[in-house]
Design a protein around this motif. Structure first.
Motif, PDB file in Angstrom:
ATOM      1  N   SER A 151      43.273  34.714 -30.169  1.00 15.83           N
ATOM      2  CA  SER A 151      43.178  35.007 -31.758  1.00 15.83           C
ATOM      3  C   SER A 151      42.881  36.276 -31.919  1.00 15.83           C
ATOM      4  O   SER A 151      41.738  36.861 -31.390  1.00 15.83           O
ATOM      5  N   PRO A 152      43.552  36.959 -32.814  1.00 15.61           N
ATOM      6  CA  PRO A 152      43.193  38.348 -33.415  1.00 15.61           C
ATOM      7  C   PRO A 152      41.897  38.638 -33.933  1.00 15.61           C
ATOM      8  O   PRO A 152      41.141  39.710 -34.087  1.00 15.61           O
ATOM      9  N   ARG A 153      41.154  37.252 -34.271  1.00  9.80           N
ATOM     10  CA  ARG A 153      39.939  37.464 -34.929  1.00  9.80           C
ATOM     11  C   ARG A 153      38.869  37.337 -33.882  1.00  9.80           C
ATOM     12  O   ARG A 153      37.503  37.228 -34.554  1.00  9.80           O
ATOM     13  N   VAL A 154      39.118  37.085 -32.867  1.00  7.95           N
ATOM     14  CA  VAL A 154      38.016  36.983 -31.755  1.00  7.95           C
ATOM     15  C   VAL A 154      38.031  38.294 -30.855  1.00  7.95           C
ATOM     16  O   VAL A 154      39.208  38.870 -30.331  1.00  7.95           O
ATOM     17  N   GLU A 155      36.827  38.840 -30.471  1.00  7.99           N
ATOM     18  CA  GLU A 155      36.876  39.886 -29.423  1.00  7.99           C
ATOM     19  C   GLU A 155      37.699  39.704 -28.239  1.00  7.99           C
ATOM     20  O   GLU A 155      37.298  38.630 -27.515  1.00  7.99           O
ATOM     21  N   PRO A 156      38.334  40.370 -27.817  1.00  7.72           N
ATOM     22  CA  PRO A 156      39.217  40.382 -26.862  1.00  7.72           C
ATOM     23  C   PRO A 156      38.476  40.167 -25.486  1.00  7.72           C
ATOM     24  O   PRO A 156      37.693  41.296 -25.139  1.00  7.72           O
ATOM     25  N   PRO A 157      38.390  39.313 -24.673  1.00  7.51           N
ATOM     26  CA  PRO A 157      37.379  39.310 -23.375  1.00  7.51           C
ATOM     27  C   PRO A 157      38.072  40.078 -22.085  1.00  7.51           C
ATOM     28  O   PRO A 157      37.316  40.370 -21.193  1.00  7.51           O
ATOM     29  N   HIS A 158      39.269  40.522 -22.468  1.00 10.25           N
ATOM     30  CA  HIS A 158      40.013  40.887 -21.149  1.00 10.25           C
ATOM     31  C   HIS A 158      39.554  42.608 -20.968  1.00 10.25           C
ATOM     32  O   HIS A 158      39.435  42.953 -19.845  1.00 10.25           O
ATOM     33  N   ILE A 159      39.127  43.072 -22.019  1.00 13.34           N
ATOM     34  CA  ILE A 159      38.927  44.514 -22.069  1.00 13.34           C
ATOM     35  C   ILE A 159      37.466  44.860 -21.228  1.00 13.34           C
ATOM     36  O   ILE A 159      37.772  45.636 -20.494  1.00 13.34           O
ATOM     37  N   GLU A 160      36.482  43.934 -21.683  1.00  3.86           N
ATOM     38  CA  GLU A 160      35.307  44.180 -20.636  1.00  3.86           C
ATOM     39  C   GLU A 160      35.578  43.640 -19.101  1.00  3.86           C
ATOM     40  O   GLU A 160      35.077  44.221 -18.237  1.00  3.86           O
TER      41      GLU A 160
END
Length: 213
Positions: A151-160
């Motif tokens: 969801s675009p409303r959730v912080e993208p976990p893949h970046i970290e």
């Protein structure tokens, strides 16, 4: 490609074909089935034959890899096969991979050298511990497109996850998220339809939607 949901098509072979009656579907068929192809009624060009299902679509060697065995992945691979893709499941967990293989899927336990320049890679679960490794390995291949559902409303976990693996920011930016066309999809089949439609639109350099230019 945007959709507000995390990111399954029915066969038409046995159904009466209403293609081209009373609407414009992008193939130039208008009301009254006048054909609109610039050729006499009763004659069909190659695109029309494909659209009517009388000849197979040309094979272009495209592959769709769904990463992680999820309900969305199962629908996505089923529909992708119908759309002319070679469907591949990548599942690093041995037990899950075994069950998926027994269900008839072409299963690999790692990205490896499977993707080529005609391959789209879709990560279907952003909660898995193997997320970073799967995306890192996909980005290291010639894959045409790499994306992750979420969801675009959730912080993208893949970046970290990718940063912790030392993946450069410009490579991280290649990962598409969110993915799929925004059709308000909620169920696994709907999410898979949205995702596959978005991939086809991207391949064809089309925006999706109801406008045909």
């Amino acid at each position: 490609m945007t959709s507000e949901h995390e990111h399954g098509h029915h066969r038409e072979h046995d159904l009466p074909h209403e293609h081209g009656h009373g609407h414009d579907n992008g193939h130039g068929h208008g009301s009254g089935h006048s054909h609109g192809h610039g050729h006499p009624p009763g004659e069909h060009d190659a695109a029309c034959e494909v659209a009517h299902g009388t000849v197979a679509a040309p094979s272009d060697g495209r592959t769709l890899i769904a990463v992680f065995s999820t309900p969305v992945a199962r629908y996505l691979l089923k529909y992708a096969a119908d759309a002319g893709y070679r469907p591949v499941l990548v599942e690093p967990d041995a037990d899950r991979a075994k069950r998926a293989s027994e269900a008839g899927f072409d299963v690999y336990t790692a990205i490896g050298t499977v993707p080529d320049a005609k391959t789209d890679v879709v990560v279907t679960d952003h909660h898995r511990d193997e997320l970073g490794v799967m995306l890192r390995d996909a980005l290291a291949t010639p894959a045409r497109w790499v994306g992750i559902m979420g969801s675009p409303r959730v912080e993208p976990p893949h970046i970290e996850a990718l940063a912790l693996l030392g993946v450069a920011p410009d490579e991280v930016a290649r990962v598409h998220r969110p993915i799929g066309l925004n059709i308000g999809s909620k169920s696994p089949p709907e999410i898979a339809i949205s995702t596959l439609a978005g991939l086809i639109a991207d391949r064809n350099d089309c925006p999706g939607g109801f406008t045909f230019d």
